[in-house]
Design an enzyme around this catalytic site. Structure first.
Site, PDB file in Angstrom:
ATOM      1  N   GLY A  29     -52.466 -18.324  -9.817  1.00 52.66           N
ATOM      2  CA  GLY A  29     -51.042 -18.124  -9.594  1.00 52.66           C
ATOM      3  C   GLY A  29     -50.447 -17.065 -10.504  1.00 52.66           C
ATOM      4  O   GLY A  29     -51.142 -16.410 -11.282  1.00 52.66           O
ATOM      5  N   ARG A  30     -49.131 -16.893 -10.413  1.00 54.75           N
ATOM      6  CA  ARG A  30     -48.429 -15.860 -11.168  1.00 54.75           C
ATOM      7  C   ARG A  30     -47.214 -16.452 -11.860  1.00 54.75           C
ATOM      8  O   ARG A  30     -46.730 -17.519 -11.497  1.00 54.75           O
ATOM      9  CB  ARG A  30     -47.970 -14.740 -10.230  1.00 54.75           C
ATOM     10  CG  ARG A  30     -49.092 -13.987  -9.561  1.00 54.75           C
ATOM     11  CD  ARG A  30     -48.558 -13.131  -8.429  1.00 54.75           C
ATOM     12  NE  ARG A  30     -48.098 -13.963  -7.311  1.00 54.75           N
ATOM     13  CZ  ARG A  30     -47.474 -13.481  -6.248  1.00 54.75           C
ATOM     14  NH1 ARG A  30     -47.199 -12.197  -6.175  1.00 54.75           N
ATOM     15  NH2 ARG A  30     -47.109 -14.281  -5.267  1.00 54.75           N
ATOM     16  N   ASP A  69     -40.032 -12.357  -6.785  1.00 60.18           N
ATOM     17  CA  ASP A  69     -40.853 -13.215  -7.632  1.00 60.18           C
ATOM     18  C   ASP A  69     -40.186 -13.564  -8.954  1.00 60.18           C
ATOM     19  O   ASP A  69     -40.478 -14.603  -9.553  1.00 60.18           O
ATOM     20  CB  ASP A  69     -42.197 -12.541  -7.922  1.00 60.18           C
ATOM     21  CG  ASP A  69     -43.091 -12.466  -6.694  1.00 60.18           C
ATOM     22  OD1 ASP A  69     -42.662 -12.934  -5.626  1.00 60.18           O
ATOM     23  OD2 ASP A  69     -44.209 -11.943  -6.809  1.00 60.18           O
ATOM     24  N   ALA A  77     -44.047 -11.923  -0.504  1.00 53.23           N
ATOM     25  CA  ALA A  77     -43.391 -10.635  -0.279  1.00 53.23           C
ATOM     26  C   ALA A  77     -42.312 -10.726   0.792  1.00 53.23           C
ATOM     27  O   ALA A  77     -41.227 -10.146   0.648  1.00 53.23           O
ATOM     28  CB  ALA A  77     -44.433  -9.583   0.109  1.00 53.23           C
ATOM     29  N   HIS A 202     -50.441 -17.093  28.878  1.00 54.34           N
ATOM     30  CA  HIS A 202     -51.811 -17.566  29.115  1.00 54.34           C
ATOM     31  C   HIS A 202     -52.695 -16.382  29.496  1.00 54.34           C
ATOM     32  O   HIS A 202     -52.280 -15.530  30.274  1.00 54.34           O
ATOM     33  CB  HIS A 202     -51.820 -18.593  30.250  1.00 54.34           C
ATOM     34  CG  HIS A 202     -53.196 -19.048  30.631  1.00 54.34           C
ATOM     35  ND1 HIS A 202     -53.881 -19.998  29.912  1.00 54.34           N
ATOM     36  CD2 HIS A 202     -54.018 -18.651  31.642  1.00 54.34           C
ATOM     37  CE1 HIS A 202     -55.068 -20.186  30.469  1.00 54.34           C
ATOM     38  NE2 HIS A 202     -55.173 -19.381  31.523  1.00 54.34           N
TER      39      HIS A 202
END
Length: 217
Positions: A29-30, A69, A77, A202
């Site tokens: 993680g960050r 962040d 993002a 489809h």
């Protein structure tokens, strides 16, 4: 457990298995880099997770905004892009607000993994009643044609009372290309009955998602 012999892990049934691997990726993680950017000097509130903001992007100091962040809210993002738009709109007097309940998340592996909305763990923690259905993607002829014997699944979570879509999670195929539709279902607070009225093209893998939703009673 990781040692010179490989990776050993324990399944839900308690059985321990060993896997050989040439490379191990440790993705821990960050965290936001908030040091020495003057936040303390101007009084912006923050903690180890990020800068404190409201759903409009405002910080604790009037005229100072934050998005992405650095807020620690949603480290993606596409979420940061929307947060930036919301913040700028509010800066110039256009009321706008972030909503995080349907932001899609994707793991770009083989196979791909994608999800939007709540997970079972989240629903259980918040004591929200729900229904669940899991369906293999190989009910779609196109999935079989494109992926052969590879497997994939879609899990659908709906509210126990109104059958509204609470979360959908997919593994397999191009999950990343299908999950945006689920975000729309959740944002619009659509129910199983509403999805039944939508015509899916489809043959597509997305038909398996509709089938998984429509099987919920």
């Amino acid at each position: 457990k990781i040692d010179k012999n490989g990776i050993s892990y324990t399944r839900e049934n308690g059985k321990t298995e060993m896997m050989q691997s040439e490379i191990i990726l440790n993705a821990t993680g960050r965290c936001p880099n908030l040091e020495n950017i003057g936040l303390d000097e101007i009084g912006v509130l923050y903690n180890a997770e990020g800068i404190k903001t409201d759903l409009q992007g405002k910080t604790s100091v009037p005229g100072v905004w934050a998005c992405g962040d650095v807020t620690g809210r949603c480290l993606l993002a596409h979420a940061a892009t929307r947060e930036g738009i919301v913040a700028v709109n509010n800066m110039f007097g256009k009321k706008d607000m972030m909503r995080y309940k349907a932001i899609p998340n994707v793991i770009y592996t083989h196979p791909e993994v994608a999800g939007a909305g709540m997970t079972e763990q989240m629903l259980q923690q918040e004591e929200i009643g729900y229904k669940k259905n899991i369906l293999p993607l190989n009910i779609s002829g196109r999935f079989v044609a494109e992926n052969g014997k590879k497997v994939g699944y879609v899990k659908v979570l709906t509210g126990s009372q109104y059958n509204e879509i609470l979360g959908v999670h997919i593994i397999g195929g191009v999950a990343s290309e299908m999950i945006y539709g689920i975000s729309a279902f959740i944002e619009m607070e659509m129910r199983v009955e509403d999805i039944k009225e939508i015509v899916f093209p489809h043959p597509t893998v997305s038909e398996a998602i509709k089938e998984a939703i429509c099987q919920i009673k």
